[in-house]
Design a protein around this motif. Structure first.
Motif, PDB file in Angstrom:
ATOM      1  N   GLU A  10       0.836  -1.211   0.000  1.00 32.60           N
ATOM      2  CA  GLU A  10       0.000   0.000   0.000  1.00 32.60           C
ATOM      3  C   GLU A  10       0.866   1.255   0.000  1.00 32.60           C
ATOM      4  O   GLU A  10       0.580   2.222  -0.712  1.00 32.60           O
ATOM      5  CB  GLU A  10      -0.923   0.009   1.223  1.00 32.60           C
ATOM      6  N   GLU A  11       1.929   1.238   0.791  1.00 35.99           N
ATOM      7  CA  GLU A  11       2.830   2.390   0.877  1.00 35.99           C
ATOM      8  C   GLU A  11       3.510   2.635  -0.474  1.00 35.99           C
ATOM      9  O   GLU A  11       3.584   3.780  -0.945  1.00 35.99           O
ATOM     10  CB  GLU A  11       3.885   2.115   1.953  1.00 35.99           C
ATOM     11  N   ILE A  12       3.990   1.574  -1.095  1.00 37.29           N
ATOM     12  CA  ILE A  12       4.650   1.706  -2.396  1.00 37.29           C
ATOM     13  C   ILE A  12       3.658   2.217  -3.429  1.00 37.29           C
ATOM     14  O   ILE A  12       3.957   3.142  -4.196  1.00 37.29           O
ATOM     15  CB  ILE A  12       5.252   0.354  -2.833  1.00 37.29           C
ATOM     16  N   ALA A  13       2.481   1.642  -3.450  1.00 37.06           N
ATOM     17  CA  ALA A  13       1.455   2.046  -4.417  1.00 37.06           C
ATOM     18  C   ALA A  13       1.074   3.508  -4.222  1.00 37.06           C
ATOM     19  O   ALA A  13       0.954   4.270  -5.193  1.00 37.06           O
ATOM     20  CB  ALA A  13       0.220   1.151  -4.283  1.00 37.06           C
ATOM     21  N   PHE A  14       0.903   3.918  -2.984  1.00 38.14           N
ATOM     22  CA  PHE A  14       0.525   5.294  -2.681  1.00 38.14           C
ATOM     23  C   PHE A  14       1.529   6.283  -3.261  1.00 38.14           C
ATOM     24  O   PHE A  14       1.155   7.309  -3.825  1.00 38.14           O
ATOM     25  CB  PHE A  14       0.404   5.487  -1.163  1.00 38.14           C
ATOM     26  N   ARG A  15       2.815   5.947  -3.126  1.00 37.09           N
ATOM     27  CA  ARG A  15       3.858   6.861  -3.603  1.00 37.09           C
ATOM     28  C   ARG A  15       3.784   7.085  -5.104  1.00 37.09           C
ATOM     29  O   ARG A  15       4.167   8.133  -5.594  1.00 37.09           O
ATOM     30  CB  ARG A  15       5.233   6.324  -3.220  1.00 37.09           C
ATOM     31  N   ASP A  16       3.312   6.075  -5.840  1.00 39.84           N
ATOM     32  CA  ASP A  16       3.215   6.214  -7.296  1.00 39.84           C
ATOM     33  C   ASP A  16       1.784   6.468  -7.754  1.00 39.84           C
ATOM     34  O   ASP A  16       1.463   6.303  -8.933  1.00 39.84           O
ATOM     35  CB  ASP A  16       3.785   4.976  -7.982  1.00 39.84           C
ATOM     36  N   ASP A  17       0.925   6.870  -6.796  1.00 42.17           N
ATOM     37  CA  ASP A  17      -0.462   7.202  -7.102  1.00 42.17           C
ATOM     38  C   ASP A  17      -1.185   6.050  -7.802  1.00 42.17           C
ATOM     39  O   ASP A  17      -1.877   6.233  -8.803  1.00 42.17           O
ATOM     40  CB  ASP A  17      -0.531   8.485  -7.949  1.00 42.17           C
ATOM     41  N   LEU A  18      -0.982   4.852  -7.262  1.00 41.31           N
ATOM     42  CA  LEU A  18      -1.610   3.641  -7.801  1.00 41.31           C
ATOM     43  C   LEU A  18      -2.432   2.967  -6.707  1.00 41.31           C
ATOM     44  O   LEU A  18      -2.151   3.146  -5.518  1.00 41.31           O
ATOM     45  CB  LEU A  18      -0.540   2.637  -8.266  1.00 41.31           C
ATOM     46  N   SER A  19      -3.374   2.165  -7.124  1.00 43.20           N
ATOM     47  CA  SER A  19      -4.029   1.264  -6.174  1.00 43.20           C
ATOM     48  C   SER A  19      -3.089   0.063  -6.000  1.00 43.20           C
ATOM     49  O   SER A  19      -2.171  -0.144  -6.806  1.00 43.20           O
ATOM     50  CB  SER A  19      -5.379   0.799  -6.707  1.00 43.20           C
ATOM     51  N   VAL A  20      -3.303  -0.724  -4.968  1.00 37.13           N
ATOM     52  CA  VAL A  20      -2.482  -1.918  -4.773  1.00 37.13           C
ATOM     53  C   VAL A  20      -2.650  -2.858  -5.968  1.00 37.13           C
ATOM     54  O   VAL A  20      -1.675  -3.432  -6.456  1.00 37.13           O
ATOM     55  CB  VAL A  20      -2.818  -2.622  -3.441  1.00 37.13           C
ATOM     56  N   GLY A  21      -3.858  -2.975  -6.460  1.00 37.50           N
ATOM     57  CA  GLY A  21      -4.098  -3.825  -7.628  1.00 37.50           C
ATOM     58  C   GLY A  21      -3.325  -3.358  -8.850  1.00 37.50           C
ATOM     59  O   GLY A  21      -2.749  -4.164  -9.589  1.00 37.50           O
ATOM     60  N   GLN A  22      -3.288  -2.036  -9.063  1.00 45.33           N
ATOM     61  CA  GLN A  22      -2.522  -1.496 -10.191  1.00 45.33           C
ATOM     62  C   GLN A  22      -1.023  -1.744 -10.010  1.00 45.33           C
ATOM     63  O   GLN A  22      -0.324  -2.070 -10.968  1.00 45.33           O
ATOM     64  CB  GLN A  22      -2.786   0.009 -10.339  1.00 45.33           C
ATOM     65  N   LEU A  23      -0.533  -1.588  -8.773  1.00 45.53           N
ATOM     66  CA  LEU A  23       0.876  -1.855  -8.502  1.00 45.53           C
ATOM     67  C   LEU A  23       1.205  -3.314  -8.781  1.00 45.53           C
ATOM     68  O   LEU A  23       2.208  -3.616  -9.431  1.00 45.53           O
ATOM     69  CB  LEU A  23       1.230  -1.507  -7.053  1.00 45.53           C
ATOM     70  N   ILE A  24       0.381  -4.214  -8.299  1.00 47.55           N
ATOM     71  CA  ILE A  24       0.625  -5.635  -8.505  1.00 47.55           C
ATOM     72  C   ILE A  24       0.614  -5.963  -9.999  1.00 47.55           C
ATOM     73  O   ILE A  24       1.471  -6.718 -10.480  1.00 47.55           O
ATOM     74  CB  ILE A  24      -0.393  -6.482  -7.714  1.00 47.55           C
ATOM     75  N   THR A  25      -0.305  -5.369 -10.731  1.00 44.34           N
ATOM     76  CA  THR A  25      -0.341  -5.584 -12.183  1.00 44.34           C
ATOM     77  C   THR A  25       0.936  -5.071 -12.832  1.00 44.34           C
ATOM     78  O   THR A  25       1.526  -5.738 -13.687  1.00 44.34           O
ATOM     79  CB  THR A  25      -1.578  -4.903 -12.802  1.00 44.34           C
ATOM     80  N   ARG A  26       1.384  -3.888 -12.426  1.00 42.78           N
ATOM     81  CA  ARG A  26       2.629  -3.322 -12.974  1.00 42.78           C
ATOM     82  C   ARG A  26       3.807  -4.247 -12.679  1.00 42.78           C
ATOM     83  O   ARG A  26       4.627  -4.535 -13.549  1.00 42.78           O
ATOM     84  CB  ARG A  26       2.891  -1.944 -12.393  1.00 42.78           C
ATOM     85  N   LEU A  27       3.915  -4.703 -11.429  1.00 41.20           N
ATOM     86  CA  LEU A  27       5.011  -5.597 -11.059  1.00 41.20           C
ATOM     87  C   LEU A  27       4.936  -6.911 -11.825  1.00 41.20           C
ATOM     88  O   LEU A  27       5.966  -7.465 -12.238  1.00 41.20           O
ATOM     89  CB  LEU A  27       5.006  -5.847  -9.549  1.00 41.20           C
TER      90      LEU A  27
END
Length: 100
Positions: A10-27
């Motif tokens: 959540e912290e990582i996603a927040f920094r890049d203005d993403l939802s956790v789901g969007q971050l996981i998809t990006r990763l």
């Protein structure tokens, strides 16, 4: 995955203005692009969280900053990590040859 890892994601996603789901998809896509074995993607996410926390512990990033992580110069960061790892390895080699 424990609540601890979800909070780091959540912290990582927040920094890049993403939802956790969007971050996981990006990763996930970055992992595929790098030809990583995604057989245990959950483990990969844990490693990502561990790297993030390690970078913070080493002073490469600050956890309380709101700067997007996507703006981090990964090439320079990896070079600094490599240099630091070589220094640690040399220091530990010296201590192995000179026991207390």
């Amino acid at each position: 995955m424990s609540i601890f890892f979800w909070r780091v994601l959540e912290e990582i996603a927040f920094r890049d203005d993403l939802s956790v789901g969007q971050l996981i998809t990006r990763l996930y896509h970055e992992s595929l692009d790098a030809d990583h074995d995604i057989g245990n993607f959950t483990s990969f996410l844990r490693v990502c969280c561990g790297r993030y926390l390690s970078l913070a512990a080493d002073g490469e990033i600050t956890r309380d900053a709101l700067d997007p992580l996507v703006e981090v110069n990964a090439e320079k960061l990896l070079e600094r990590e490599k240099t630091a790892a070589e220094k640690r390895k040399a220091r530990f080699a010296k201590s192995d040859s000179n026991p207390h």
